[in-house]
Design a protein around this motif. Structure first.
Motif, short mmCIF file in Angstrom:
data_model
loop_
_atom_site.label_atom_id
_atom_site.label_comp_id
_atom_site.label_asym_id
_atom_site.label_seq_id
_atom_site.Cartn_x
_atom_site.Cartn_y
_atom_site.Cartn_z
N THR A 199 -9.85 -2.30 -4.17
CA THR A 199 -8.67 -3.06 -3.80
C THR A 199 -9.03 -4.32 -3.02
O THR A 199 -8.19 -4.88 -2.32
CB THR A 199 -7.72 -2.16 -2.97
OG1 THR A 199 -7.66 -0.87 -3.52
CG2 THR A 199 -6.30 -2.71 -2.95
N SER A 221 -6.15 6.63 3.13
CA SER A 221 -6.40 5.58 2.14
C SER A 221 -5.24 4.59 2.08
O SER A 221 -5.44 3.38 2.11
CB SER A 221 -6.62 6.21 0.76
OG SER A 221 -7.73 7.05 0.75
N GLU A 222 -4.03 5.12 1.98
CA GLU A 222 -2.86 4.25 1.84
C GLU A 222 -2.69 3.33 3.05
O GLU A 222 -2.50 2.11 2.92
CB GLU A 222 -1.60 5.09 1.66
CG GLU A 222 -0.33 4.27 1.48
CD GLU A 222 0.90 5.11 1.28
OE1 GLU A 222 1.85 4.63 0.60
OE2 GLU A 222 0.96 6.24 1.81
N TYR A 273 1.32 -3.30 7.01
CA TYR A 273 0.76 -4.53 6.44
C TYR A 273 1.25 -5.75 7.21
O TYR A 273 0.46 -6.63 7.58
CB TYR A 273 1.17 -4.65 4.96
CG TYR A 273 0.94 -6.03 4.40
CD1 TYR A 273 -0.32 -6.43 3.94
CD2 TYR A 273 1.98 -6.97 4.37
CE1 TYR A 273 -0.54 -7.72 3.46
CE2 TYR A 273 1.77 -8.25 3.89
CZ TYR A 273 0.51 -8.63 3.44
OH TYR A 273 0.30 -9.90 2.98
N ARG A 277 3.94 6.48 9.06
CA ARG A 277 3.81 6.49 7.59
C ARG A 277 4.62 5.39 6.92
O ARG A 277 5.39 5.63 5.99
CB ARG A 277 4.22 7.86 7.03
CG ARG A 277 3.36 8.98 7.57
CD ARG A 277 3.55 10.30 6.87
NE ARG A 277 2.71 11.30 7.52
CZ ARG A 277 2.13 12.31 6.91
NH1 ARG A 277 2.29 12.48 5.62
NH2 ARG A 277 1.39 13.16 7.57
N PRO A 319 3.54 2.02 5.28
CA PRO A 319 2.51 1.03 4.95
C PRO A 319 3.03 -0.40 4.86
O PRO A 319 2.30 -1.34 5.14
CB PRO A 319 1.97 1.52 3.60
CG PRO A 319 3.01 2.45 3.06
CD PRO A 319 3.69 3.05 4.25
N ARG A 324 -11.39 3.63 -2.73
CA ARG A 324 -10.15 2.92 -3.07
C ARG A 324 -10.11 1.53 -2.46
O ARG A 324 -9.61 0.59 -3.08
CB ARG A 324 -8.95 3.76 -2.61
CG ARG A 324 -8.86 5.06 -3.40
CD ARG A 324 -7.58 5.80 -3.14
NE ARG A 324 -7.58 7.06 -3.88
CZ ARG A 324 -6.68 8.01 -3.73
NH1 ARG A 324 -5.68 7.84 -2.87
NH2 ARG A 324 -6.75 9.13 -4.43
N ALA A 336 -3.49 -0.78 3.50
CA ALA A 336 -2.40 -1.66 3.97
C ALA A 336 -2.86 -2.51 5.15
O ALA A 336 -2.60 -3.72 5.20
CB ALA A 336 -1.19 -0.82 4.36
N GLU A 376 -5.37 11.00 1.34
CA GLU A 376 -4.39 10.12 0.70
C GLU A 376 -3.70 9.24 1.74
O GLU A 376 -3.52 8.04 1.55
CB GLU A 376 -3.35 10.96 -0.05
CG GLU A 376 -3.93 11.78 -1.20
CD GLU A 376 -4.49 10.90 -2.30
OE1 GLU A 376 -3.91 9.81 -2.56
OE2 GLU A 376 -5.50 11.29 -2.91
N LEU A 377 -3.30 9.84 2.85
CA LEU A 377 -2.63 9.09 3.91
C LEU A 377 -3.56 8.03 4.49
O LEU A 377 -3.17 6.86 4.65
CB LEU A 377 -2.18 10.05 5.01
CG LEU A 377 -1.55 9.41 6.25
CD1 LEU A 377 -0.20 8.80 5.90
CD2 LEU A 377 -1.41 10.43 7.37
#
Length: 552
Positions: free
Chosen positions: A218, A158-159, A111, A105, A107, A214, A163, A155-156
């Motif tokens: 982005t 997507s984030e 990245y 967890r 990001p 999302r 990244a 949510e996880l």
């Protein structure tokens, strides 16, 4: 680079296709496809990639052929997801399994790792990565997504998906997020048959579609389709999403507002060709709204695809304007991600590989992924003074998307510096039979603490049978999941367990440090271990494990 208006119809049809081939050098089939059918992209598998120097020479040769034929560079794509799905298997940075990244967890680190990975792929001449996977693995029985997913939370996923996507793009290559509109809640493998998703549109919008929506907002440049059927969107019939105008044009283009490349999964997979064949499938995919068609394996199928598209235009079924729209998107992204090819030198490229900063970033992600569930305080910690037995499974590819493992490291070598007492390791069969289970359980009686590794128990029932037998003895037993931690649901009586999501040597090194107390487990379970009923009759569900939990 030529414009769409400068291309002949045959050249435009070629730009719609990405083809695969056999071997480490261009064979006669791929030469014919590039020189006479003007195919605009090539897809690599491990069958094409032996080492970085060979990969560099191969991309150079393929690009020379394509530019000589059309004046337009090739897409050269591969699946460099991480974990067990990597096609360049040595000599460059390798990302961890996505589910391990979900446990870490982080990001920001992801990245940087994705950006560094992309820079190394680009140095080899690979300009498109079919990654990341943004499917939400809400079905623990999913045979094809599994640890390729970041987890079971929208949510996880997507984030972390965004990244990774932005990291790949900022590293200079095209990132193809997949598999739209979601392959996470399926129970069959689309390589063999059509999986069917029977959810309502409201459910899809609130779960499966969230990462794609999302990502589209982005800066997503490319999306890969899923060969899954959604009867709700196709008049009650389970039409593959790849062939559904309601899905590709109605949902992805119009509702989500995505104007990048729509890339199909391989058009030779049974889920999309059953009853119609490759030629008809590629025509239907174009009519549905796809731009770039992968025909990854068979020369005859690749020729069939070319002929079917040409015939569909001649018959008036596929308007040339529809082809032009896709070619415009393809050329626009090629200009952005490839541009004009320049002379490249292997000695210069070689220096960009296995970048120390990227390798350290990836190592940190692996360290942060190790996840512990302790039902008794510090249960998942070994004593250096107690005789220790490590039982480790033979590991093999678990689905058709994976290659056989490159790494054969096991845990004992990393534990040995920390254990002063006797340390023995046994590598057992992928699915041990009753005789092997009995023999291992008998040997285990001579040890005070046992590490029992498991890997993909859904296909290997002998593994949970072995662990249950060990748990019946009096020794301390720590089950360790080397893949999806939902496998650990089979052991509600275990007083603790660990998850590390893969078996890369650096991951096993981090696991050894956690087991011996020289590092703390930092990971958080990215999937829910299914509920079980404890002996006290209480529901017990675990999502996170770095915290100490009371015994049940």
């Amino acid at each position: 680079m030529k414009a769409c208006s400068e291309l002949t119809l045959k050249e435009k049809i070629g730009q719609l296709l990405m083809a695969g081939f056999e071997g480490f050098t261009p064979d006669m089939n791929i030469r014919d496809l590039l020189q006479n059918h003007f195919v605009g992209g090539v897809v690599f598998f491990s069958r094409n990639l032996d080492n970085p120097g060979q990969a560099f020479a191969l991309t150079e040769e393929l690009q020379r052929m394509a530019v000589a034929a059309t004046g337009i560079p090739l897409w050269i794509g591969t699946d460099q997801e991480g974990g067990m799905v990597v096609r360049v298997r040595q000599g460059i940075a390798q990302l961890p399994a996505a589910m391990g990244l979900g446990a870490a967890r982080n990001p920001g680190l992801l990245y940087e790792a994705a950006k560094g990975t992309a820079e190394e792929l680009k140095a080899l001449g690979i300009n498109m990565n079919f990654a990341p996977v943004v499917d939400i693995n809400v079905n623990p029985r999913n045979p094809i997504i599994d640890v390729r997913s970041f987890g079971d939370d929208a949510e996880l996923v997507s984030e972390l998906g965004i990244a990774a996507m932005i990291g790949f793009q900022d590293g200079g290559i095209a990132s193809v997020i997949k598999h739209f509109p979601g392959h996470g809640d399926t129970e069959t493998d689309s390589h063999a048959e059509l999986p069917v998703v029977r959810h309502s549109l409201e459910r899809l919008r609130s779960v499966e579609l969230v990462p794609f929506r999302r990502a589209a907002l982005t800066g997503a440049e490319a999306v890969m389709t899923a060969h899954v059927g959604i009867p709700l969107l196709s008049g009650g019939e389970p039409v593959p999403a790849t062939l559904s105008r309601e899905v590709l044009t109605g949902l992805l283009r119009e509702e989500l507002g995505f104007d990048g490349l729509i890339v199909t999964d391989c058009m030779e997979m049974d889920a999309v060709t059953q009853g119609i064949g490759v030629g008809e499938a590629v025509v239907r995919a174009m009519l549905a709204g796809a731009d770039l068609l992968l025909v990854s394996h068979t020369y005859a199928s690749q020729l069939e695809a070319v002929a079917a598209l040409e015939r569909a235009v001649a018959d008036g079924r596929l308007p040339e304007e529809r082809i032009d729209a896709s070619v415009e998107r393809i050329l626009r992204l090629k200009k952005r991600r490839i541009g004009e090819l320049r002379e490249r030198n292997w000695e210069e490229a070689r220096l960009l590989l296995e970048n120390p900063q990227t390798l350290r970033t990836i190592e940190r992600l692996r360290e942060e992924s190790i996840t512990a569930v302790n039902r008794e305080p510090d249960f998942c910690r070994l004593s250096p003074d107690v005789d220790t037995l490590v039982l480790w499974p033979q590991i093999s590819a678990a689905c058709k998307s994976e290659d056989e493992p490159v790494h054969d490291a096991t845990l004992a070598g990393f534990l040995r510096p920390f254990i002063g007492a006797k340390l023995t390791e046994r590598v057992y069969g992928t699915s041990p039979d009753p005789d092997e289970i009995a023999a291992l359980a008998s040997e285990a009686q001579r040890y005070g603490q046992i590490i029992a590794g498991i890997f993909h128990t859904a296909s290997n029932p002998g593994q949970p049978a072995l662990v249950r037998k060990l748990l019946e003895g009096g020794a301390k037993v720590i089950p360790v999941s080397l893949r999806n931690p939902v496998d650990l649901a089979a052991f509600p009586e275990a007083k603790g367990f660990l998850a590390c999501y893969e078996h890369h040597p650096h991951t096993l090194q981090a696991l050894a440090r956690v087991l011996t107390g020289t590092a703390e487990p930092a990971g958080t379970l990215p999937v829910t271990i299914p509920v079980y009923i404890s002996e006290r009759g209480e529901s017990d569900e675990h999502r996170s494990a770095s915290v100490i939990e009371s015994a049940t």
